[in-house]
Scaffold this motif. Sequence first.
Motif, PDB file in Angstrom:
ATOM      1  N   ALA A  82       1.554 100.660  10.336  1.00  0.00           N
ATOM      2  CA  ALA A  82       2.207 101.435  11.557  1.00  0.00           C
ATOM      3  C   ALA A  82       2.095 100.175  13.143  1.00  0.00           C
ATOM      4  CB  ALA A  82       1.902 102.693  12.046  1.00  0.00           C
ATOM      5  N   ALA A  83       0.874  99.920  12.807  1.00  0.00           N
ATOM      6  CA  ALA A  83       0.340  98.815  13.904  1.00  0.00           C
ATOM      7  C   ALA A  83       1.556  97.566  14.077  1.00  0.00           C
ATOM      8  CB  ALA A  83      -0.807  98.525  13.812  1.00  0.00           C
ATOM      9  N   GLU A  84       1.724  97.245  12.764  1.00  0.00           N
ATOM     10  CA  GLU A  84       2.455  95.702  12.599  1.00  0.00           C
ATOM     11  C   GLU A  84       3.955  95.580  12.462  1.00  0.00           C
ATOM     12  OE1 GLU A  84       1.176  94.660   8.086  1.00  0.00           O
ATOM     13  OE2 GLU A  84      -0.569  93.515   8.571  1.00  0.00           O
ATOM     14  N   CYS A  85       4.625  97.421  12.176  1.00  0.00           N
ATOM     15  CA  CYS A  85       5.784  97.745  13.020  1.00  0.00           C
ATOM     16  C   CYS A  85       5.465  97.771  14.615  1.00  0.00           C
ATOM     17  CB  CYS A  85       6.527  98.784  12.428  1.00  0.00           C
ATOM     18  SG  CYS A  85       6.308  98.879  10.548  1.00  0.00           S
ATOM     19  N   VAL A  86       4.804  97.466  15.320  1.00  0.00           N
ATOM     20  CA  VAL A  86       5.160  97.979  16.735  1.00  0.00           C
ATOM     21  C   VAL A  86       4.287  96.196  16.814  1.00  0.00           C
ATOM     22  CG1 VAL A  86       2.860  98.985  18.639  1.00  0.00           C
ATOM     23  CG2 VAL A  86       3.944 100.131  17.021  1.00  0.00           C
ATOM     24  N   ILE A  87       3.636  95.312  16.413  1.00  0.00           N
ATOM     25  CA  ILE A  87       3.053  94.205  17.011  1.00  0.00           C
ATOM     26  C   ILE A  87       4.543  93.556  17.114  1.00  0.00           C
ATOM     27  CG2 ILE A  87       2.621  92.501  16.090  1.00  0.00           C
ATOM     28  CD1 ILE A  87      -0.470  94.492  15.799  1.00  0.00           C
ATOM     29  N   THR A  88       5.131  93.859  15.765  1.00  0.00           N
ATOM     30  CA  THR A  88       7.128  92.763  15.395  1.00  0.00           C
ATOM     31  C   THR A  88       7.781  93.310  16.455  1.00  0.00           C
ATOM     32  OG1 THR A  88       6.282  93.395  12.602  1.00  0.00           O
ATOM     33  CG2 THR A  88       8.694  93.028  13.619  1.00  0.00           C
ATOM     34  N   CYS A  89       8.241  94.446  16.751  1.00  0.00           N
ATOM     35  CA  CYS A  89       8.913  94.750  17.587  1.00  0.00           C
ATOM     36  C   CYS A  89       8.528  94.319  19.464  1.00  0.00           C
ATOM     37  CB  CYS A  89       8.889  96.593  17.704  1.00  0.00           C
ATOM     38  SG  CYS A  89       9.858  96.926  16.312  1.00  0.00           S
ATOM     39  N   ALA A  90       7.044  93.941  19.479  1.00  0.00           N
ATOM     40  CA  ALA A  90       6.524  93.256  21.029  1.00  0.00           C
ATOM     41  C   ALA A  90       7.229  92.101  20.476  1.00  0.00           C
ATOM     42  CB  ALA A  90       5.654  93.549  20.330  1.00  0.00           C
ATOM     43  N   ALA A  91       6.753  91.781  19.345  1.00  0.00           N
ATOM     44  CA  ALA A  91       7.936  89.679  19.191  1.00  0.00           C
ATOM     45  C   ALA A  91       8.967  89.822  19.573  1.00  0.00           C
ATOM     46  CB  ALA A  91       7.154  89.580  18.068  1.00  0.00           C
ATOM     47  N   SER A  92       9.715  90.664  19.632  1.00  0.00           N
ATOM     48  CA  SER A  92      11.261  90.309  19.066  1.00  0.00           C
ATOM     49  C   SER A  92      11.154  91.338  20.969  1.00  0.00           C
ATOM     50  CB  SER A  92      11.874  92.021  18.574  1.00  0.00           C
ATOM     51  OG  SER A  92      12.128  91.309  17.317  1.00  0.00           O
ATOM     52  N   TYR A  93      10.330  91.719  21.413  1.00  0.00           N
ATOM     53  CA  TYR A  93      10.984  91.939  22.828  1.00  0.00           C
ATOM     54  C   TYR A  93      11.020  90.877  23.375  1.00  0.00           C
ATOM     55  CZ  TYR A  93      11.196  96.741  22.193  1.00  0.00           C
ATOM     56  OH  TYR A  93      11.615  98.959  22.489  1.00  0.00           O
ATOM     57  N   ASN A  94       9.940  89.978  23.297  1.00  0.00           N
ATOM     58  CA  ASN A  94       9.386  89.137  23.769  1.00  0.00           C
ATOM     59  C   ASN A  94      10.433  88.109  23.563  1.00  0.00           C
ATOM     60  OD1 ASN A  94       6.743  89.201  25.236  1.00  0.00           O
ATOM     61  ND2 ASN A  94       6.078  88.848  23.206  1.00  0.00           N
ATOM     62  N   GLN A  96      13.605  88.234  23.344  1.00  0.00           N
ATOM     63  CA  GLN A  96      14.582  88.755  24.314  1.00  0.00           C
ATOM     64  C   GLN A  96      14.449  88.926  25.770  1.00  0.00           C
ATOM     65  OE1 GLN A  96      14.474  93.142  22.994  1.00  0.00           O
ATOM     66  NE2 GLN A  96      16.147  92.589  21.928  1.00  0.00           N
ATOM     67  N   GLY A  97      12.693  88.339  26.160  1.00  0.00           N
ATOM     68  CA  GLY A  97      13.030  88.343  27.885  1.00  0.00           C
ATOM     69  C   GLY A  97      12.379  89.339  27.947  1.00  0.00           C
ATOM     70  N   ARG A  98      12.483  90.786  27.393  1.00  0.00           N
ATOM     71  CA  ARG A  98      11.857  91.993  27.517  1.00  0.00           C
ATOM     72  C   ARG A  98       9.996  91.412  27.575  1.00  0.00           C
ATOM     73  NH1 ARG A  98      16.255  95.056  28.137  1.00  0.00           N
ATOM     74  NH2 ARG A  98      17.920  94.108  27.461  1.00  0.00           N
ATOM     75  N   THR A 297      27.410  82.247  26.434  1.00  0.00           N
ATOM     76  CA  THR A 297      26.327  81.922  26.091  1.00  0.00           C
ATOM     77  C   THR A 297      25.508  83.949  26.890  1.00  0.00           C
ATOM     78  OG1 THR A 297      25.559  79.657  26.832  1.00  0.00           O
ATOM     79  CG2 THR A 297      23.821  81.715  26.844  1.00  0.00           C
ATOM     80  N   ILE A 298      26.788  83.842  28.188  1.00  0.00           N
ATOM     81  CA  ILE A 298      26.092  85.253  28.517  1.00  0.00           C
ATOM     82  C   ILE A 298      26.995  86.272  27.643  1.00  0.00           C
ATOM     83  CG2 ILE A 298      27.345  86.811  29.955  1.00  0.00           C
ATOM     84  CD1 ILE A 298      26.803  84.974  32.372  1.00  0.00           C
ATOM     85  N   GLU A 299      27.929  86.384  27.537  1.00  0.00           N
ATOM     86  CA  GLU A 299      28.642  87.397  26.445  1.00  0.00           C
ATOM     87  C   GLU A 299      27.480  87.105  24.921  1.00  0.00           C
ATOM     88  OE1 GLU A 299      32.502  85.553  25.269  1.00  0.00           O
ATOM     89  OE2 GLU A 299      33.312  86.662  27.281  1.00  0.00           O
ATOM     90  N   GLY A 300      27.428  86.153  24.322  1.00  0.00           N
ATOM     91  CA  GLY A 300      26.354  86.114  22.554  1.00  0.00           C
ATOM     92  C   GLY A 300      24.631  86.830  23.573  1.00  0.00           C
ATOM     93  N   CYS A 301      24.456  87.038  24.700  1.00  0.00           N
ATOM     94  CA  CYS A 301      23.343  87.287  25.234  1.00  0.00           C
ATOM     95  C   CYS A 301      23.361  89.030  25.041  1.00  0.00           C
ATOM     96  CB  CYS A 301      22.845  87.007  26.188  1.00  0.00           C
ATOM     97  SG  CYS A 301      21.871  85.291  26.088  1.00  0.00           S
ATOM     98  N   LEU A 307      17.470  88.861  27.643  1.00  0.00           N
ATOM     99  CA  LEU A 307      17.756  88.588  29.252  1.00  0.00           C
ATOM    100  C   LEU A 307      17.680  86.810  29.520  1.00  0.00           C
ATOM    101  CD1 LEU A 307      15.468  91.713  29.972  1.00  0.00           C
ATOM    102  CD2 LEU A 307      18.184  91.096  30.239  1.00  0.00           C
ATOM    103  N   VAL A 308      16.821  86.106  28.819  1.00  0.00           N
ATOM    104  CA  VAL A 308      16.261  84.975  29.192  1.00  0.00           C
ATOM    105  C   VAL A 308      17.508  83.576  29.740  1.00  0.00           C
ATOM    106  CG1 VAL A 308      14.925  83.535  29.118  1.00  0.00           C
ATOM    107  CG2 VAL A 308      13.208  84.975  28.254  1.00  0.00           C
ATOM    108  N   LEU A 309      18.190  83.371  28.572  1.00  0.00           N
ATOM    109  CA  LEU A 309      19.287  82.637  28.634  1.00  0.00           C
ATOM    110  C   LEU A 309      20.586  83.782  29.134  1.00  0.00           C
ATOM    111  CD1 LEU A 309      19.340  81.566  24.817  1.00  0.00           C
ATOM    112  CD2 LEU A 309      18.626  79.987  26.572  1.00  0.00           C
ATOM    113  N   LYS A 310      20.242  84.390  29.168  1.00  0.00           N
ATOM    114  CA  LYS A 310      21.123  85.065  30.481  1.00  0.00           C
ATOM    115  C   LYS A 310      21.199  84.913  31.450  1.00  0.00           C
ATOM    116  CE  LYS A 310      24.331  89.824  31.400  1.00  0.00           C
ATOM    117  NZ  LYS A 310      23.675  90.955  30.964  1.00  0.00           N
TER     118      LYS A 310
END
Length: 381
Positions: A82-94, A96-98, A297-301, A307-310
Amino acid sequence: MSEIYVIISTFLECLDCHQPRSTTLAPAIFNIIENSSTWTLKAHCLWHLGNLYDTLSRVAEAMKAFQAAEVLYFTSGNHTSAAECVITCAASYNQQGRFIQAKQVLEDLQGSDSWKYLSKTVKEGAWYFLDQARMHALAVSADELFVKSIGDGFWDWRFQIRHWQAKLYSGGDIVQVKMHLEDLLRCARIGKSRSLALCVLAELAFCEDRLSDAMDILQDIVEMFEQYPHHVDWCTVFKGVVASKQGNYELARELIHKTAKSALRSTDIFIHRSYASAHVEVTAEEYDMAESYFIATIEGCDVQSELVLKAFSVRGLGEVTFAHGDFALAAHHFAKTWSLCTEMGVPPQNLYSCYPFHALPKRFEGWAVFLEGRSPFETVM
């Protein structure tokens, strides 16, 4: 029945490793009836489905799978998975710039009942991605970042390298940063740790205008990962940015063009190369081409919720309109950039602090003028 779920998990894992592509199994996996005998089996299927989607750059679908797996793992008492799922999602948020969301889910994990059941290695993973989010938000001193890993575990080299990267991003002593990174490079034997150290050394060389050194280091990474096209393409695009800073725009375009095929398969590569192309064209003062690439780029983002490249691209549009003397439209783009900074949790004045290769040349000063509220933006701020 359990054998079927095991076969599905194995199939998804093989598909991810050997021939990543979409599968029609996704609806069936989500519709597996949940009871005490299927919680873990369904969670395994969702975990491998999430990994496949992640490889395919389908971030939203990957996150949905990981979040569903997390609930099932927790329900079945499998705190580590369960924690590995949370950490993986957090990595994705990073990615994305979230950074606000990444920080939130990881702090929630640390405050949960599951935390006490986790191994040191899993906890280090949570600390690592939490510190990544804090580094990008410049929320704490670099002295406090990436210091919780001690010993010679899986995360240790990465913590040490990221610590000195955080020092670089926060304006630390470049000579000291370079010395420590070169020491780490001599000691690090794991491929990913070596490539990370080289990436930071390339950033450092770029910041110091040692552009030939930056190009050579990026080429070292390309050769190190020649069997991994994604890594090769990523660094090849950065080589194009370096060539652009050298004033060799034709070489820059040629290098970025090499990644065209990969961009058709990966949205991540598409937006990475699209922004780099915009960067090259705006540096070359080919403003119409730059504008087209920024918009693409904005459309792809937007597809990736990135958010970062956007933010970089919206700021780029502001610089194009500023150069054309359309100050009202420039102010609109810069205000939107400010809003994206707020959404990411990044101070607007430090938009590029953690992204040396993405910063536009200093001669494009519209954003700085906007932030300072100087003419012609006195009434905007």
